[in-house]
Design a protein around this motif. Structure first.
Motif, PDB file in Angstrom:
ATOM      1  N   TYR A 120       0.823  -1.203   0.000  1.00 36.38           N
ATOM      2  CA  TYR A 120       0.000   0.000   0.000  1.00 36.38           C
ATOM      3  C   TYR A 120       0.860   1.257   0.000  1.00 36.38           C
ATOM      4  N   LEU A 121       2.026   1.194   0.663  1.00 39.01           N
ATOM      5  CA  LEU A 121       2.913   2.353   0.712  1.00 39.01           C
ATOM      6  C   LEU A 121       3.521   2.606  -0.660  1.00 39.01           C
ATOM      7  N   ALA A 138       0.531   3.989  -2.960  1.00 44.61           N
ATOM      8  CA  ALA A 138      -0.087   5.293  -2.696  1.00 44.61           C
ATOM      9  C   ALA A 138       0.904   6.399  -2.365  1.00 44.61           C
ATOM     10  N   TYR A 139       2.074   6.048  -1.823  1.00 43.69           N
ATOM     11  CA  TYR A 139       2.944   7.089  -1.281  1.00 43.69           C
ATOM     12  C   TYR A 139       4.388   7.022  -1.736  1.00 43.69           C
ATOM     13  N   SER A 140       4.666   6.308  -2.822  1.00 44.83           N
ATOM     14  CA  SER A 140       6.046   6.283  -3.327  1.00 44.83           C
ATOM     15  C   SER A 140       6.565   7.689  -3.584  1.00 44.83           C
ATOM     16  N   TRP A 141       5.715   8.522  -4.132  1.00 44.55           N
ATOM     17  CA  TRP A 141       6.112   9.900  -4.469  1.00 44.55           C
ATOM     18  C   TRP A 141       6.477  10.710  -3.227  1.00 44.55           C
ATOM     19  N   ALA A 142       5.853  10.402  -2.099  1.00 42.01           N
ATOM     20  CA  ALA A 142       6.043  11.212  -0.895  1.00 42.01           C
ATOM     21  C   ALA A 142       7.141  10.698   0.010  1.00 42.01           C
ATOM     22  N   TYR A 143       7.327   9.375   0.084  1.00 42.60           N
ATOM     23  CA  TYR A 143       8.205   8.817   1.107  1.00 42.60           C
ATOM     24  C   TYR A 143       9.317   7.914   0.583  1.00 42.60           C
ATOM     25  N   GLN A 174      13.500   7.034   4.757  1.00 47.37           N
ATOM     26  CA  GLN A 174      13.055   7.878   5.859  1.00 47.37           C
ATOM     27  C   GLN A 174      13.938   7.689   7.100  1.00 47.37           C
ATOM     28  N   GLU A 234      -2.593   7.435   6.850  1.00 43.30           N
ATOM     29  CA  GLU A 234      -1.851   7.008   5.670  1.00 43.30           C
ATOM     30  C   GLU A 234      -1.785   5.490   5.509  1.00 43.30           C
ATOM     31  N   PHE A 251      -4.820  12.547  -2.855  1.00 43.71           N
ATOM     32  CA  PHE A 251      -3.490  12.296  -2.304  1.00 43.71           C
ATOM     33  C   PHE A 251      -3.461  11.386  -1.077  1.00 43.71           C
ATOM     34  N   GLU A 252      -4.577  11.250  -0.381  1.00 45.67           N
ATOM     35  CA  GLU A 252      -4.613  10.486   0.873  1.00 45.67           C
ATOM     36  C   GLU A 252      -5.743   9.451   0.805  1.00 45.67           C
TER      37      GLU A 252
END
Length: 242
Positions: A26-27, A30-35, A108, A151, A199-200
């Motif tokens: 899921y990370l 959905a959130y590769s771009w952010a984290y 991170q 998230e 985004f979320e």
């Protein structure tokens, strides 16, 4: 089998030896771009950007969360946080305290270690907080979960809450700071609805039930909840009965 950070064999001079943790699907989705992208990390990890994302409330929310802990405590921070939150928490507990920051993403972890390099009381290590036994049961005076739960999907959210509650020792405290369903009159409610959908993707599922309801362990805590900024943000504090 995942290593258990509570195992003495994993400790060297009092510090936890980091280990690789698989990035949850899921990370990545959905959130590769952010984290997970070092290019965007350099842009997002700026106080001005963090403040803008939280509509000017970042410093207030950080101060309110950090104020729940005391000098000399051993505190667990669930997931790394962009901006200066970890440094504020390390300053709060002081040189006689201990801060463990845990995140599932190696990028991170490395970034947080750089920001906390001047704090000998702070350690950053890699683990998946949704895995049972990822943190020592009853090992902390305080646990802080700052804008993580919105998230993660509901199944992982429940496991994370359960694991974090288990980490609090009797008399200790856990603090959740996160989004909350804004009041109907809030001028940003339609804007945030669009932000969440774009985004979320897991944020609105957080509003379906109280955070503490995600774990049966919550019955062993006394809970207080406050909201601010028209209900858009919440702080939930639980004190474990002795």
């Amino acid at each position: 089998m995942e290593p258990n950070p509570a195992d003495p064999a994993l400790h060297v001079h009092g510090a936890l030896v980091p280990h690789d943790a698989e990035i949850p699907s899921y990370l990545r989705r959905a959130y590769s771009w952010a984290y997970l992208d070092p290019r965007t990390l350099r842009w997002l990890d700026r106080p001005g950007v963090v403040s803008a994302i939280l509509w000017g409330n970042a410093n207030r929310l950080m101060r309110d969360a950090v104020a729940e802990f005391a000098p000399g405590q051993r505190v667990l921070q669930a997931a790394c946080v962009y901006g200066g939150f970890s440094a504020l928490l390390a300053q709060r507990i002081g040189a006689h305290g201990a801060l463990d920051v845990v995140d599932v993403a190696a990028l991170q972890v490395a970034n947080a270690r750089g920001k906390l390099a001047g704090f000998r009381q702070a350690k950053v290590w890699q683990a998946d907080l949704s895995v049972p036994g990822c943190v020592a049961a009853g090992g902390y005076d305080g646990v802080c979960c700052f804008f993580l739960l919105h998230e993660v999907p509901e199944a992982e959210r429940c496991r994370i809450v359960d694991n974090l509650l288990a980490a609090v020792r009797p008399g200790g405290r856990i603090v959740f700071v996160d989004y909350h369903r804004p009041r109907g009159w809030h001028p940003l409610r339609p804007v945030m609805s669009l932000v969440f959908r774009r985004f979320e993707p897991y944020a609105e599922s957080l509003f379906g039930a109280a955070i503490e309801s995600r774990s049966a362990r919550s019955a062993g805590f006394e809970w207080t909840k406050t909201t601010c900024f028209g209900g858009l943000y919440q702080k939930l504090v639980g004190t474990r009965r002795g």
